[in-house]
Write an enzyme that holds these catalytic residues in place. Structure first.
Site, PDB file in Angstrom:
ATOM      1  N   HIS A  98      54.488  45.344  14.463  1.00 11.03           N
ATOM      2  CA  HIS A  98      53.021  45.202  14.492  1.00 11.03           C
ATOM      3  C   HIS A  98      52.501  44.565  13.203  1.00 11.03           C
ATOM      4  O   HIS A  98      51.321  44.700  12.862  1.00 11.03           O
ATOM      5  CB  HIS A  98      52.319  46.562  14.678  1.00 11.03           C
ATOM      6  CG  HIS A  98      52.540  47.186  16.015  1.00 11.03           C
ATOM      7  ND1 HIS A  98      52.592  48.549  16.182  1.00 11.03           N
ATOM      8  CD2 HIS A  98      52.711  46.646  17.250  1.00 11.03           C
ATOM      9  CE1 HIS A  98      52.797  48.832  17.469  1.00 11.03           C
ATOM     10  NE2 HIS A  98      52.862  47.686  18.136  1.00 11.03           N
ATOM     11  N   GLU A 109      45.582  39.541  17.115  1.00 10.37           N
ATOM     12  CA  GLU A 109      46.879  39.003  16.727  1.00 10.37           C
ATOM     13  C   GLU A 109      46.987  37.517  17.041  1.00 10.37           C
ATOM     14  O   GLU A 109      47.646  36.763  16.311  1.00 10.37           O
ATOM     15  CB  GLU A 109      47.988  39.788  17.431  1.00 10.37           C
ATOM     16  CG  GLU A 109      48.083  41.229  16.941  1.00 10.37           C
ATOM     17  CD  GLU A 109      49.012  42.083  17.768  1.00 10.37           C
ATOM     18  OE1 GLU A 109      50.172  42.248  17.355  1.00 10.37           O
ATOM     19  OE2 GLU A 109      48.582  42.577  18.830  1.00 10.37           O
ATOM     20  N   ARG A 130      54.594  34.213  18.988  1.00  5.13           N
ATOM     21  CA  ARG A 130      54.904  35.563  18.517  1.00  5.13           C
ATOM     22  C   ARG A 130      56.382  35.833  18.768  1.00  5.13           C
ATOM     23  O   ARG A 130      56.883  35.654  19.884  1.00  5.13           O
ATOM     24  CB  ARG A 130      54.071  36.603  19.267  1.00  5.13           C
ATOM     25  CG  ARG A 130      54.388  38.027  18.814  1.00  5.13           C
ATOM     26  CD  ARG A 130      53.896  39.067  19.790  1.00  5.13           C
ATOM     27  NE  ARG A 130      54.203  40.417  19.320  1.00  5.13           N
ATOM     28  CZ  ARG A 130      54.452  41.438  20.107  1.00  5.13           C
ATOM     29  NH1 ARG A 130      54.435  41.291  21.409  1.00  5.13           N
ATOM     30  NH2 ARG A 130      54.712  42.635  19.605  1.00  5.13           N
ATOM     31  N   HIS A 170      47.632  51.288  13.984  1.00  3.84           N
ATOM     32  CA  HIS A 170      47.646  50.456  15.184  1.00  3.84           C
ATOM     33  C   HIS A 170      48.081  51.361  16.331  1.00  3.84           C
ATOM     34  O   HIS A 170      49.267  51.687  16.474  1.00  3.84           O
ATOM     35  CB  HIS A 170      48.622  49.278  15.017  1.00  3.84           C
ATOM     36  CG  HIS A 170      48.731  48.412  16.230  1.00  3.84           C
ATOM     37  ND1 HIS A 170      48.226  47.128  16.285  1.00  3.84           N
ATOM     38  CD2 HIS A 170      49.293  48.628  17.448  1.00  3.84           C
ATOM     39  CE1 HIS A 170      48.467  46.608  17.475  1.00  3.84           C
ATOM     40  NE2 HIS A 170      49.116  47.507  18.193  1.00  3.84           N
ATOM     41  N   ASP A 225      48.749  56.827  29.503  1.00  3.77           N
ATOM     42  CA  ASP A 225      47.475  56.265  29.065  1.00  3.77           C
ATOM     43  C   ASP A 225      46.635  57.350  28.397  1.00  3.77           C
ATOM     44  O   ASP A 225      46.397  58.407  28.990  1.00  3.77           O
ATOM     45  CB  ASP A 225      46.727  55.675  30.264  1.00  3.77           C
ATOM     46  CG  ASP A 225      45.539  54.813  29.853  1.00  3.77           C
ATOM     47  OD1 ASP A 225      44.664  55.310  29.124  1.00  3.77           O
ATOM     48  OD2 ASP A 225      45.484  53.646  30.276  1.00  3.77           O
ATOM     49  N   MET A 226      46.172  57.083  27.178  1.00 13.05           N
ATOM     50  CA  MET A 226      45.397  58.089  26.452  1.00 13.05           C
ATOM     51  C   MET A 226      44.124  58.478  27.197  1.00 13.05           C
ATOM     52  O   MET A 226      43.665  59.626  27.094  1.00 13.05           O
ATOM     53  CB  MET A 226      45.055  57.577  25.047  1.00 13.05           C
ATOM     54  CG  MET A 226      44.263  58.554  24.192  1.00 13.05           C
ATOM     55  SD  MET A 226      45.044  60.198  23.977  1.00 13.05           S
ATOM     56  CE  MET A 226      46.381  59.780  22.839  1.00 13.05           C
ATOM     57  N   GLY A 232      44.187  49.470  21.407  1.00 13.92           N
ATOM     58  CA  GLY A 232      43.486  50.096  22.520  1.00 13.92           C
ATOM     59  C   GLY A 232      43.028  51.513  22.280  1.00 13.92           C
ATOM     60  O   GLY A 232      41.861  51.859  22.498  1.00 13.92           O
ATOM     61  N   GLU A 265      40.801  51.733  18.826  1.00 11.18           N
ATOM     62  CA  GLU A 265      39.458  51.162  18.915  1.00 11.18           C
ATOM     63  C   GLU A 265      38.542  51.930  19.857  1.00 11.18           C
ATOM     64  O   GLU A 265      37.315  51.870  19.717  1.00 11.18           O
ATOM     65  CB  GLU A 265      39.547  49.702  19.379  1.00 11.18           C
ATOM     66  CG  GLU A 265      40.209  48.774  18.370  1.00 11.18           C
ATOM     67  CD  GLU A 265      40.475  47.393  18.941  1.00 11.18           C
ATOM     68  OE1 GLU A 265      39.696  46.955  19.818  1.00 11.18           O
ATOM     69  OE2 GLU A 265      41.456  46.745  18.525  1.00 11.18           O
ATOM     70  N   ASN A 266      39.122  52.648  20.826  1.00 10.38           N
ATOM     71  CA  ASN A 266      38.301  53.198  21.905  1.00 10.38           C
ATOM     72  C   ASN A 266      38.316  54.715  22.048  1.00 10.38           C
ATOM     73  O   ASN A 266      37.438  55.263  22.714  1.00 10.38           O
ATOM     74  CB  ASN A 266      38.742  52.573  23.236  1.00 10.38           C
ATOM     75  CG  ASN A 266      38.542  51.074  23.264  1.00 10.38           C
ATOM     76  OD1 ASN A 266      37.417  50.586  23.187  1.00 10.38           O
ATOM     77  ND2 ASN A 266      39.641  50.327  23.351  1.00 10.38           N
ATOM     78  N   ARG A 284      57.260  56.132  24.440  1.00  9.93           N
ATOM     79  CA  ARG A 284      58.328  56.223  23.434  1.00  9.93           C
ATOM     80  C   ARG A 284      58.169  57.490  22.611  1.00  9.93           C
ATOM     81  O   ARG A 284      57.058  57.914  22.296  1.00  9.93           O
ATOM     82  CB  ARG A 284      58.301  54.991  22.514  1.00  9.93           C
ATOM     83  CG  ARG A 284      58.910  53.761  23.151  1.00  9.93           C
ATOM     84  CD  ARG A 284      58.748  52.543  22.257  1.00  9.93           C
ATOM     85  NE  ARG A 284      57.619  51.724  22.671  1.00  9.93           N
ATOM     86  CZ  ARG A 284      57.196  50.649  22.020  1.00  9.93           C
ATOM     87  NH1 ARG A 284      57.788  50.274  20.902  1.00  9.93           N
ATOM     88  NH2 ARG A 284      56.174  49.952  22.470  1.00  9.93           N
ATOM     89  N   ASN A 290      52.603  34.255  23.588  1.00 14.16           N
ATOM     90  CA  ASN A 290      53.272  35.549  23.505  1.00 14.16           C
ATOM     91  C   ASN A 290      54.046  35.710  24.803  1.00 14.16           C
ATOM     92  O   ASN A 290      53.477  36.036  25.847  1.00 14.16           O
ATOM     93  CB  ASN A 290      52.253  36.671  23.323  1.00 14.16           C
ATOM     94  CG  ASN A 290      52.913  38.026  23.120  1.00 14.16           C
ATOM     95  OD1 ASN A 290      54.122  38.184  23.297  1.00 14.16           O
ATOM     96  ND2 ASN A 290      52.121  39.021  22.750  1.00 14.16           N
TER      97      ASN A 290
END
Length: 406
Positions: free
Chosen positions: A190, A394, A101, A218, A292-293, A340, A343-344, A251, A8
């Site tokens: 994705h 991936e 990729r 995703h 960042d979340m 990310g 999943e978290n 974005r 990648n």
């Protein structure tokens, strides 16, 4: 053993994985960053091999270095040096192929494709649709084909999975001749992740993929959602580029196009200014100054108004797409969260599904908050719709598709 090297390649980075496709085990992975700058960090991680025995600690070993790496060709030599110094040996596990990729395949590439000079040329031509990605992907391909010249190289396109979209889903309502001339349509991205997660979910549940209606979220720094009917992508949130759709780290996602005309006329924004605004100064970063979340959630917990608004806007968009896609599918059987954030971030999952009880979705708070790793169910036993967390892979999906092609 059949080892496939997965590459990648970014504009200033090289991510790689060596995968034993016979057992679907990752033998090693690495990341080289800041290629072309004064100093490039290198991280090479070696996984315990199957059969190492009970004496093995089963812990990954990561080796770090930093050096000047001028270009991708030099990065591949550094990668080979890492394998030679820290293992596993490429002589003992010689790659039988290299899988790459590639972000944008346009409408031309709908499946994994053996790379030759003509494919390289077409990837280059498609760079106009993905100027931040395809040139970097191509640089990695050319460097890899030079270093690993005796094995086949395969391109796996992010857009390929979405080539099953029906015309009603991929067509924009603009002048048809103009759209055709400049290839303006929805392509989706994705795709490798959406395909991996939907297939993994079906296997985990012991269900026939061909019978399932699925939503896959995703959610990473980039974010997209896809409606998958019988294993086929039928609707997806990203469009001509990865900018459309959900709110992302930096974005904007969906935006009234007239807002850009307004900013051009009233604020004097140029095309480049607008591009930078939408891709690097929008999303969570634009709303709360943090992309960042984890930082957003910390801000919400602390009562930060900007972070709270950013979270609410993010979730509002998730719910809007979920509802629309459930309507397009005529119902849903499985919803999966991956990447990310997916999943978290339990609060994101809970909030996104909170209003969807009418569609048969019931989240179990304890399951959702559990710190387990791996694929798991987070819906209640009584929920008509199964909601899952499915870690994406991936690299493994690229290795699988490369092996299947060959």
């Amino acid at each position: 053993m059949s080892a496939i090297l997965v590459i990648n390649s970014g504009s200033s980075s090289l991510k790689y994985s060596l995968i034993d496709t016979a057992h679907e085990d990752e033998l090693a992975s690495g990341l080289i960053e800041r290629i072309g700058q004064d100093s490039s960090p290198v991280a090479h991680t070696v996984r315990p091999e199957p059969g190492d025995g009970p004496s093995a600690t089963m812990l990954d070993a990561t080796y770090r270095d930093e050096q000047a790496i001028p270009d991708h060709a030099a990065a591949f030599e550094v990668m080979r040096a890492q394998f030679a110094a820290h293992g596993p040996s490429l002589d003992a596990h010689p790659p039988v192929a290299v899988g790459h990729r590639v972000v944008h395949g346009g409408a031309r590439f709908y499946a994994p494709t053996l790379i030759d000079a003509d494919v390289e040329r077409q990837i280059d031509e498609l760079a106009v649709l993905a100027p931040l990605h395809n040139p970097a992907n191509l640089a990695g391909i050319r460097a890899a084909r030079s270093v690993f010249s005796r094995v086949p190289h395969v391109a796996v396109f992010d857009t390929a999975f979405h080539q099953t979209l029906p015309p009603a889903a991929y067509t924009y309502a603009i002048d048809a001749a103009l759209a055709a001339e400049h290839r303006v349509r929805r392509y989706g991205f994705h795709g490798t992740s959406h395909q991996y997660v939907s297939e993994t979910a079906a296997r985990f549940l012991g269900r026939d993929l061909g019978t399932l209606r699925q939503l896959v979220f995703h959610l990473g720094n980039g974010a997209s959602v896809t409606a998958i009917d019988g294993g086929r992508s039928v609707e997806t949130s990203m469009g001509l580029t990865p900018l459309e759709g959900l709110v992302m780290g930096t974005r904007s996602g969906d935006l009234d196009p007239a807002a850009l005309v307004h900013l051009s006329r009233r604020a004097g924004y140029t095309i480049d200014d607008l591009d930078a605004l939408l891709n690097t100064r929008s999303g969570l970063a634009g709303l709360a100054g943090r992309s960042d979340m984890r930082d957003i959630l910390a801000g919400v917990a602390a009562g930060d108004e900007a972070a709270t608004l950013a979270f609410d806007v993010y979730v509002h968009r998730l719910r809007a797409y979920a509802g629309a896609y459930i309507a397009q599918l005529g119902g849903v059987d499985v919803v999966s969260f991956t990447a990310g954030v997916g999943e978290n971030a339990a609060p994101v999952r809970a909030a996104a599904m909170a209003t969807l009880g009418f569609a048969g979705i019931e989240i179990d708070p304890a399951r959702n908050e559990a710190k387990e790793r791996g694929i798991r169910v987070i819906s209640t036993d009584a929920s008509p719709v199964t909601v899952l967390v499915v870690p994406t892979d991936e690299e493994l999906q690229i290795a699988r598709q490369t092996a299947e092609l060959l």
